[in-house]
Design a protein around this motif. Structure first.
Motif, PDB file in Angstrom:
ATOM      1  N   LEU A   1       0.845  -1.194   0.000  1.00 13.71           N
ATOM      2  CA  LEU A   1       0.000   0.000   0.000  1.00 13.71           C
ATOM      3  C   LEU A   1       0.881   1.245   0.000  1.00 13.71           C
ATOM      4  CD1 LEU A   1      -1.759  -2.284   1.578  1.00 13.71           C
ATOM      5  CD2 LEU A   1      -3.179  -0.341   2.223  1.00 13.71           C
ATOM      6  N   ALA A   2       0.566   2.183  -0.884  1.00 19.52           N
ATOM      7  CA  ALA A   2       1.295   3.459  -0.954  1.00 19.52           C
ATOM      8  C   ALA A   2       0.382   4.478  -1.614  1.00 19.52           C
ATOM      9  CB  ALA A   2       2.572   3.298  -1.779  1.00 19.52           C
ATOM     10  N   THR A   3       0.613   5.762  -1.326  1.00 22.88           N
ATOM     11  CA  THR A   3      -0.134   6.776  -2.071  1.00 22.88           C
ATOM     12  C   THR A   3       0.392   6.812  -3.499  1.00 22.88           C
ATOM     13  OG1 THR A   3       1.366   8.595  -1.585  1.00 22.88           O
ATOM     14  CG2 THR A   3      -0.402   8.193   0.023  1.00 22.88           C
ATOM     15  N   ALA A   4      -0.406   7.384  -4.411  1.00 22.63           N
ATOM     16  CA  ALA A   4       0.024   7.486  -5.810  1.00 22.63           C
ATOM     17  C   ALA A   4       1.295   8.316  -5.918  1.00 22.63           C
ATOM     18  CB  ALA A   4      -1.099   8.100  -6.647  1.00 22.63           C
ATOM     19  N   VAL A   5       1.377   9.386  -5.126  1.00 24.39           N
ATOM     20  CA  VAL A   5       2.571  10.247  -5.174  1.00 24.39           C
ATOM     21  C   VAL A   5       3.797   9.465  -4.717  1.00 24.39           C
ATOM     22  CG1 VAL A   5       3.653  12.318  -4.209  1.00 24.39           C
ATOM     23  CG2 VAL A   5       1.228  12.365  -4.861  1.00 24.39           C
TER      24      VAL A   5
ATOM     25  N   GLU B   1      -3.442   1.662  -4.088  1.00 24.82           N
ATOM     26  CA  GLU B   1      -3.297   3.095  -3.882  1.00 24.82           C
ATOM     27  C   GLU B   1      -3.987   3.542  -2.593  1.00 24.82           C
ATOM     28  OE1 GLU B   1      -4.605   6.553  -6.595  1.00 24.82           O
ATOM     29  OE2 GLU B   1      -3.423   5.210  -7.853  1.00 24.82           O
ATOM     30  N   ILE B   2      -3.243   4.234  -1.760  1.00 24.48           N
ATOM     31  CA  ILE B   2      -3.840   4.841  -0.562  1.00 24.48           C
ATOM     32  C   ILE B   2      -4.349   6.219  -0.970  1.00 24.48           C
ATOM     33  CG2 ILE B   2      -3.355   5.802   1.729  1.00 24.48           C
ATOM     34  CD1 ILE B   2      -1.041   3.781   1.951  1.00 24.48           C
ATOM     35  N   ASP B   3      -5.583   6.522  -0.584  1.00 25.76           N
ATOM     36  CA  ASP B   3      -6.176   7.828  -0.871  1.00 25.76           C
ATOM     37  C   ASP B   3      -5.287   8.933  -0.275  1.00 25.76           C
ATOM     38  OD1 ASP B   3      -7.794  10.125  -0.981  1.00 25.76           O
ATOM     39  OD2 ASP B   3      -9.619   8.911  -0.862  1.00 25.76           O
ATOM     40  N   GLY B   4      -4.911   9.897  -1.116  1.00 24.59           N
ATOM     41  CA  GLY B   4      -4.072  10.993  -0.634  1.00 24.59           C
ATOM     42  C   GLY B   4      -4.866  12.086   0.065  1.00 24.59           C
ATOM     43  N   GLY B   5      -6.187  11.977   0.071  1.00 25.33           N
ATOM     44  CA  GLY B   5      -7.002  13.053   0.621  1.00 25.33           C
ATOM     45  C   GLY B   5      -7.754  12.721   1.895  1.00 25.33           C
ATOM     46  N   SER B   6      -8.035  11.448   2.121  1.00 25.30           N
ATOM     47  CA  SER B   6      -8.771  11.114   3.345  1.00 25.30           C
ATOM     48  C   SER B   6      -8.271   9.781   3.901  1.00 25.30           C
ATOM     49  CB  SER B   6     -10.278  11.047   3.070  1.00 25.30           C
ATOM     50  OG  SER B   6     -10.517  10.205   1.975  1.00 25.30           O
ATOM     51  N   PRO B   7      -8.502   9.533   5.195  1.00 28.87           N
ATOM     52  CA  PRO B   7      -7.941   8.332   5.828  1.00 28.87           C
ATOM     53  C   PRO B   7      -8.461   7.028   5.227  1.00 28.87           C
ATOM     54  CG  PRO B   7      -8.612   9.924   7.479  1.00 28.87           C
ATOM     55  CD  PRO B   7      -9.156  10.423   6.167  1.00 28.87           C
TER      56      PRO B   7
ATOM     57  N   VAL C   1      -4.775   4.663   8.154  1.00 27.20           N
ATOM     58  CA  VAL C   1      -3.677   5.293   7.416  1.00 27.20           C
ATOM     59  C   VAL C   1      -4.119   6.724   7.094  1.00 27.20           C
ATOM     60  CG1 VAL C   1      -2.120   5.109   5.453  1.00 27.20           C
ATOM     61  CG2 VAL C   1      -3.189   3.040   6.380  1.00 27.20           C
ATOM     62  N   VAL C   2      -3.392   7.700   7.646  1.00 31.18           N
ATOM     63  CA  VAL C   2      -3.790   9.108   7.503  1.00 31.18           C
ATOM     64  C   VAL C   2      -2.825   9.811   6.550  1.00 31.18           C
ATOM     65  CG1 VAL C   2      -4.258  11.272   8.721  1.00 31.18           C
ATOM     66  CG2 VAL C   2      -4.673   9.076   9.870  1.00 31.18           C
ATOM     67  N   PRO C   3      -3.335  10.321   5.407  1.00 29.70           N
ATOM     68  CA  PRO C   3      -2.445  11.027   4.479  1.00 29.70           C
ATOM     69  C   PRO C   3      -2.061  12.401   5.030  1.00 29.70           C
ATOM     70  CG  PRO C   3      -4.723  11.110   3.692  1.00 29.70           C
ATOM     71  CD  PRO C   3      -4.726  10.262   4.942  1.00 29.70           C
ATOM     72  N   ARG C   4      -0.771  12.703   4.929  1.00 29.85           N
ATOM     73  CA  ARG C   4      -0.256  13.983   5.408  1.00 29.85           C
ATOM     74  C   ARG C   4       0.831  14.412   4.438  1.00 29.85           C
ATOM     75  NH1 ARG C   4      -2.144  14.513  10.740  1.00 29.85           N
ATOM     76  NH2 ARG C   4      -2.650  12.563  11.811  1.00 29.85           N
ATOM     77  N   ARG C   5       1.468  15.549   4.701  1.00 31.32           N
ATOM     78  CA  ARG C   5       2.625  15.960   3.900  1.00 31.32           C
ATOM     79  C   ARG C   5       3.468  16.927   4.711  1.00 31.32           C
ATOM     80  NH1 ARG C   5      -0.436  20.160  -0.191  1.00 31.32           N
ATOM     81  NH2 ARG C   5      -2.055  20.618   1.317  1.00 31.32           N
ATOM     82  N   GLY C   6       4.666  17.166   4.249  1.00 30.68           N
ATOM     83  CA  GLY C   6       5.555  18.090   4.945  1.00 30.68           C
ATOM     84  C   GLY C   6       6.999  17.616   4.919  1.00 30.68           C
ATOM     85  N   HIS C   7       7.222  16.337   5.226  1.00 28.28           N
ATOM     86  CA  HIS C   7       8.578  15.779   5.088  1.00 28.28           C
ATOM     87  C   HIS C   7       8.864  15.560   3.601  1.00 28.28           C
ATOM     88  CE1 HIS C   7      12.146  13.379   5.805  1.00 28.28           C
ATOM     89  NE2 HIS C   7      11.612  12.379   5.133  1.00 28.28           N
ATOM     90  N   THR C   8       7.841  15.058   2.876  1.00 30.14           N
ATOM     91  CA  THR C   8       7.879  15.000   1.409  1.00 30.14           C
ATOM     92  C   THR C   8       6.519  15.509   0.928  1.00 30.14           C
ATOM     93  OG1 THR C   8       6.944  12.771   1.230  1.00 30.14           O
ATOM     94  CG2 THR C   8       9.343  12.918   1.483  1.00 30.14           C
TER      95      THR C   8
END
Ligand SMILES: [Zn+2]
Length: 274
Positions: A97-101, A123-129, A141-148
């Motif tokens: 499991l991974a996000t598309a990005v 694909e893990i949804d990049g917008g909602s858990p 699994v909670v999508p977040r960003r900041g480190h990448t």
């Protein structure tokens, strides 16, 4: 639960284990990771730096839970978290499991990334858990960003455990190579609001609320250093050479002495962008 030169496995809660790696000693696994077991499945968190490291973690998961892992989740694309993908997937019937990005960045930027495994990833949804249902428990699994550009945390709310990926570092200064600094700070503050018993950082020992507060203080201190450097017309490298860790955190280590300048530079870039 297991101890090797590259790291040790700690029992965090019923059916939950964390690997705390020793990246400055041995780079077999390099990043931290984890194992979550439920009645119908076992999740391994991260694919680690090498195939050997990932295979070892798989063996530990099988030994500790009595069954072969059913899912592998990678928190972001960096090669110390995805380099062992072939080993992590093994020959078993498990899903990645991974996000598309994260999938796309792993394929684009990591030399030798196993393209067939990645193209078959769920694909893990990049917008909602996303919920991974393990029968008698779930991992969120909670999508977040900041480190990448795409990070995820894996959370087990009823046991107060959050696997933070590289959004959180403990006793080690964070890598800002792909960071969006204000997003990183925001993501970490949101993680802190979980009030968890245990935060498993991407690198360094297990963290509690106090450790997370210290880390947030460090992120804010780096921002302040970048603002001062801009006021004084200094470059990021020079500001990095001058930078001193805030009091209480003097013992934090670094993968690389250039990390201070890189972090300050990331903030300077963001602060100067329109
Ligand atoms: Zn990373």
């Amino acid at each position: 639960m297991a101890s090797e030169p590259w790291g040790r496995i700690e029992h965090v809660a019923e059916g939950v284990w964390a690997l705390v790696s020793n990246p400055l000693v041995d780079r077999t696994t390099l990043c931290n990771g984890g194992i979550v077991a439920g009645r119908t499945g076992v999740v391994v968190i991260e694919a680690f730096a090498s195939e050997a490291g990932a295979r070892w973690m798989l063996e530990q998961a099988t030994r500790l839970t009595g069954r072969a892992p059913t899912h592998v989740v990678v928190t972001h694309y960096h090669s110390d978290h995805t380099g062992g993908l072939s080993g992590a997937m093994g020959d078993g019937e498990r899903g990645l499991l991974a996000t598309a990005v994260t999938r796309d960045l792993t394929l684009e930027r990591n030399r030798g990334a196993p393209s067939e495994i990645l193209r078959n990833a769920q694909e893990i949804d990049g917008g909602s858990p996303t919920e991974i249902d393990l029968g008698d428990r779930s991992v969120i699994v909670v999508p977040r960003r900041g480190h990448t550009g795409s990070d995820v945390t894996l959370e087990i709310p009823e046991q107060g455990v959050v696997f933070c990926g590289d959004l959180v570092w403990n006793n080690m200064f964070p890598n800002y190579v792909d960071a969006m600094p204000s997003r990183l700070t925001q993501a970490v503050r949101l993680i802190r609001l979980r009030g968890a018993n245990t935060y498993v950082p991407g690198h360094g020992p297990l963290a509690d609320d106090a450790a997370l507060d210290a880390y947030i203080g460090l992120l804010d201190d780096v921002e302040a250093a970048a603002r001062r450097a801009l006021e004084r017309g200094m470059g990021a490298e020079e500001a990095g050479r001058e930078y001193r860790l805030p009091s209480g955190l003097e013992k934090w280590t670094l993968f690389n002495p250039g990390y201070f300048g890189r972090a300050i530079g990331a903030w300077m870039t963001e602060l100067q962008s329109p």
